[in-house]
Design an enzyme around this catalytic site. Structure first.
Site, PDB file in Angstrom:
ATOM      1  N   THR A 151       0.783  -1.145  -0.003  1.00  0.00           N
ATOM      2  CA  THR A 151      -0.042  -0.062  -0.108  1.00  0.00           C
ATOM      3  C   THR A 151       0.808   1.286  -0.084  1.00  0.00           C
ATOM      4  OG1 THR A 151      -1.669  -1.170   1.333  1.00  0.00           O
ATOM      5  CG2 THR A 151      -1.557   1.300   1.712  1.00  0.00           C
ATOM      6  N   ARG A 208     -13.576  -7.750  -0.887  1.00  0.00           N
ATOM      7  CA  ARG A 208     -12.923  -7.593   0.675  1.00  0.00           C
ATOM      8  C   ARG A 208     -12.315  -6.197   0.705  1.00  0.00           C
ATOM      9  NH1 ARG A 208      -7.555  -5.854   2.003  1.00  0.00           N
ATOM     10  NH2 ARG A 208      -6.846  -6.560   3.840  1.00  0.00           N
ATOM     11  N   VAL A 209     -12.492  -5.494   1.836  1.00  0.00           N
ATOM     12  CA  VAL A 209     -12.030  -4.073   2.230  1.00  0.00           C
ATOM     13  C   VAL A 209     -11.054  -4.147   3.358  1.00  0.00           C
ATOM     14  CG1 VAL A 209     -12.816  -1.881   2.566  1.00  0.00           C
ATOM     15  CG2 VAL A 209     -14.025  -2.971   0.932  1.00  0.00           C
ATOM     16  N   GLY A 210     -10.164  -3.561   3.146  1.00  0.00           N
ATOM     17  CA  GLY A 210      -9.028  -3.597   4.320  1.00  0.00           C
ATOM     18  C   GLY A 210      -9.029  -2.452   5.084  1.00  0.00           C
ATOM     19  N   ASP A 211      -8.061  -2.108   5.770  1.00  0.00           N
ATOM     20  CA  ASP A 211      -7.851  -0.826   6.673  1.00  0.00           C
ATOM     21  C   ASP A 211      -7.703   0.674   5.914  1.00  0.00           C
ATOM     22  OD1 ASP A 211      -5.254  -2.050   5.990  1.00  0.00           O
ATOM     23  OD2 ASP A 211      -4.863  -0.143   6.974  1.00  0.00           O
ATOM     24  N   GLY A 223       0.099  -2.403   6.086  1.00  0.00           N
ATOM     25  CA  GLY A 223       0.235  -3.589   6.495  1.00  0.00           C
ATOM     26  C   GLY A 223      -0.853  -4.618   6.596  1.00  0.00           C
ATOM     27  N   GLY A 265      -4.329  -5.592   6.650  1.00  0.00           N
ATOM     28  CA  GLY A 265      -5.351  -4.677   7.084  1.00  0.00           C
ATOM     29  C   GLY A 265      -6.442  -5.446   7.999  1.00  0.00           C
TER      30      GLY A 265
HETATM   31  N1  ASN Z   1      -0.420  -3.319   1.819  1.00  0.00           N
HETATM   32  C1  ASN Z   1      -1.322  -3.145   2.501  1.00  0.00           C
HETATM   33  O1  ASN Z   1      -0.933  -2.236   3.502  1.00  0.00           O
HETATM   34  C2  ASN Z   1      -2.706  -3.673   2.548  1.00  0.00           C
HETATM   35  C3  ASN Z   1      -3.668  -3.014   3.082  1.00  0.00           C
HETATM   36  N2  ASN Z   1      -3.408  -2.568   4.565  1.00  0.00           N
HETATM   37  C4  ASN Z   1      -4.838  -3.782   3.253  1.00  0.00           C
HETATM   38  O2  ASN Z   1      -4.814  -4.743   4.092  1.00  0.00           O
HETATM   39  O3  ASN Z   1      -5.607  -3.660   2.299  1.00  0.00           O
END
Ligand code: ASN
Length: 309
Positions: free
Chosen positions: A157, A185-188, A209, A211
């Site tokens: 990210t 799917r949706v992350g942080d 990181g 998510g």
């Molecule tokens: N690379 C990432 O930081 C992934 C992001 N935090 C997610 O989980 O979608």
């Protein structure tokens, strides 16, 4: 230590918390440095922190080294689905988009939402909004960079935090999420308090990181709370301690209200570049701050004539 006078402007970007292959280290540093330079240009001409964050992240979204925009990792079905968000620390406005396909610059779509009542738009509705607002759309397959379709590694990210000359702070994120994720799917990254936060009186943070773990502990909100008593690097460290409770891996970049820059990561690497009105662009892929980090690399300083592609 005496309190520093507030800087005129400051900016930091990250290219993701992950293990960076040695062959990608230079591209990661250079890509982050270019992004800082784009944001710096906005800040030096008196532009808003939100505009600087958008400008910096657009550069990272165009760079296939990073998992955002063009070059995003693919989901379980082989498609790119992006999440992004922009937060304005002056107003606490947030614009966020999730699981969008075919948007060339998800951060610009998030910026378009910033002044709307709606905080977060997902999927087809977000793409329709992009169409209405003239935000650039491409064929979804055109966001898949060569080599990323097969690749199920990497979780890089991108993010940015900036302080402008008016004292306003903004934070942003943009990501293709986790490789092989479930469609939808949706992350942080698009969630305020998890992947990012900004409030002028305190500072701003952008996170990368794993998510699900970051979301469960509302990581960005912990970093903001820790800024009340610690430096940006200490606040990032405190947040990582919190993340360890649920077993996640991550990295955070922070600027506080006084313009101090800091970051920390528990991932092996974390590409970072930063600059302020007293320091030219510096970039690195890891540093010693967290007790779990293993290497130290002195930052490379990039001159004005930063190499171009
Ligand atoms: N690379 C990432 O930081 C992934 C992001 N935090 C997610 O989980 O979608």
């Amino acid at each position: 230590m005496a309190e520093r006078e507030r800087l005129q402007w400051a900016i930091i970007v990250h290219g993701g918390a992950k293990s960076i292959h040695p062959s990608e280290e230079e591209a990661s540093r250079l890509g982050c440095a270019r992004a800082v330079r784009a944001g710096q240009a906005v800040l030096e001409s008196g532009g808003a922190a939100t505009s600087a964050v958008e400008a910096a992240i657009r550069v990272l979204e165009d760079d296939e080294t990073f998992n955002a925009g063009f070059g995003s990792v693919v989901n379980h079905h082989g498609d790119v689905e992006c999440d992004a968000a922009l937060m304005d620390g002056a107003t606490l406005d947030v614009g966020a988009v999730a699981a969008v396909q075919g948007v060339r610059h998800p951060i610009s779509l998030a910026a378009e939402l910033l002044t709307e009542q709606t905080v977060l738009l997902a999927g087809a509705g977000a793409v329709r909004f992009a169409l209405e607002r003239g935000v650039e759309l491409v064929h979804p397959a055109d966001l898949v960079a060569p080599g990323k379709r097969e690749s199920h590694i990497g979780s890089d990210t991108v993010g940015c935090v900036a302080l402008d000359a008016a004292g306003h702070i903004a934070a942003g994120t943009s990501t293709g999420g986790l490789a092989g994720k479930l469609p939808g799917r949706v992350g942080d990254s698009p969630l305020p308090g998890c992947g990012l936060y900004a409030e002028d009186a305190i500072g701003g943070v952008s996170v990368s990181g794993t998510g699900e773990e970051i979301t469960r502990v509302a990581l960005a909100s912990h970093a903001m709370a820790a800024l009340a008593t610690g430096s940006p690097a200490e606040a990032a460290e405190a947040a990582l301690d919190r993340l360890r409770l649920v077993g996640g891996d991550g990295g955070l970049i922070i600027i506080d209200a006084g313009g101090r820059i800091g970051w920390a990561h528990s991932s092996r690497d974390f590409a970072v570049a930063y600059a302020d009105d007293t320091t030219s662009v510096r970039a690195m892929t890891r540093q010693v701050l967290g007790r779990d980090t293993i290497h130290k690399t002195d930052p490379d300083t990039y001159p004005e004539d930063l190499p171009r592609d």
